[in-house]
Design an enzyme around this catalytic site. Sequence first.
Site, mmCIF file in Angstrom:
data_model
loop_
_atom_site.group_PDB
_atom_site.id
_atom_site.type_symbol
_atom_site.label_atom_id
_atom_site.label_comp_id
_atom_site.label_asym_id
_atom_site.label_seq_id
_atom_site.Cartn_x
_atom_site.Cartn_y
_atom_site.Cartn_z
ATOM 1 N N LEU A 117 -38.720 -33.819 23.759
ATOM 2 C CA LEU A 117 -39.561 -34.852 23.144
ATOM 3 C C LEU A 117 -39.396 -36.228 23.768
ATOM 4 C CD1 LEU A 117 -39.297 -33.887 19.362
ATOM 5 C CD2 LEU A 117 -41.229 -33.558 20.890
ATOM 6 N N PRO A 139 -28.694 -35.503 21.629
ATOM 7 C CA PRO A 139 -28.301 -35.325 20.236
ATOM 8 C C PRO A 139 -29.474 -35.235 19.261
ATOM 9 C CG PRO A 139 -27.984 -37.599 20.885
ATOM 10 C CD PRO A 139 -28.403 -36.849 22.118
ATOM 11 N N CYS A 140 -30.651 -35.615 19.669
ATOM 12 C CA CYS A 140 -31.804 -35.606 18.763
ATOM 13 C C CYS A 140 -32.109 -34.201 18.247
ATOM 14 C CB CYS A 140 -33.029 -36.188 19.456
ATOM 15 S SG CYS A 140 -32.782 -37.880 20.022
ATOM 16 N N HIS A 141 -32.127 -33.234 19.145
ATOM 17 C CA HIS A 141 -32.453 -31.862 18.749
ATOM 18 C C HIS A 141 -31.496 -30.840 19.335
ATOM 19 C CE1 HIS A 141 -36.274 -34.102 18.197
ATOM 20 N NE2 HIS A 141 -36.225 -33.463 17.052
ATOM 21 N N GLY A 142 -30.425 -31.291 19.987
ATOM 22 C CA GLY A 142 -29.363 -30.397 20.430
ATOM 23 C C GLY A 142 -29.559 -29.715 21.770
#
Length: 180
Positions: A117, A139-142
Site C-alpha cells: 500500500l 509494520p503497517c501490514h506485516g
Amino acid sequence: MEGEGVRRRDFINIAAVSAAGVGSIGVLIPLISQMAPSADVLAESTTELDISSIQPGQAIKAVYRKQPVFVRNLTDKEIAEANAVSLDDLRDPQTLAERTKEGRSNWLITMGVCTHLGCVPLGTAEGEPRGEFGGYFCPCHGSSYDTAARIRKGPAPKNLEVPDYAFTTDTTIVIGQESA
C-alpha cells in the site's frame, strides 16, 4: 438533378468534418506538448549519492523524485543468505544478481516504498526491526523482505522496486540514470 444535390451536400459535409478534424489536431498538438516536462525538470530528475561512508551492513535512506530510496552495503553473510534462497520459495522470483549491478553485488539500491500500500518499510536505521528475513519490515501490514529486498512474507505482492541507477565512480551513484 436530385442526384447532383445529394452529391454536393455529401461533399460539403465531408469537407466540413475534415476541416474540423485538421483544426482539432492543430489545437491538440500544442496543448499536449506543453504538458511535457521542461529541460530543467528533467535535469532534476536524478539524484547523485556519495556512498563512500556506508560501511558493510549499513543502509541509508535517500530521496529520489520525492520518494524514499534505500541504499544498502550488503555484508558477505547477507549476500550468501540471499543467494541461498531457492527461487521456488519466492513470490516474485529474482536473484540478487538481477537486483544489483555486475561486479557490485554488495550494493543494493531499491525504492523504499512497500509494494502493498505504499508505506515506508523499516530496516535502514540502526535498531529498526528488519523482519524475520533480515532485510526490511513494513509494520503497517506485516510485509517482510529479505536481505535482497525480496518479499518473503505478508501481503505485499512484489519485491521492492530497483530504480534505474549507474555508478559514475566507485563511490558515487546516480539514481534515475541508466548504466552506459
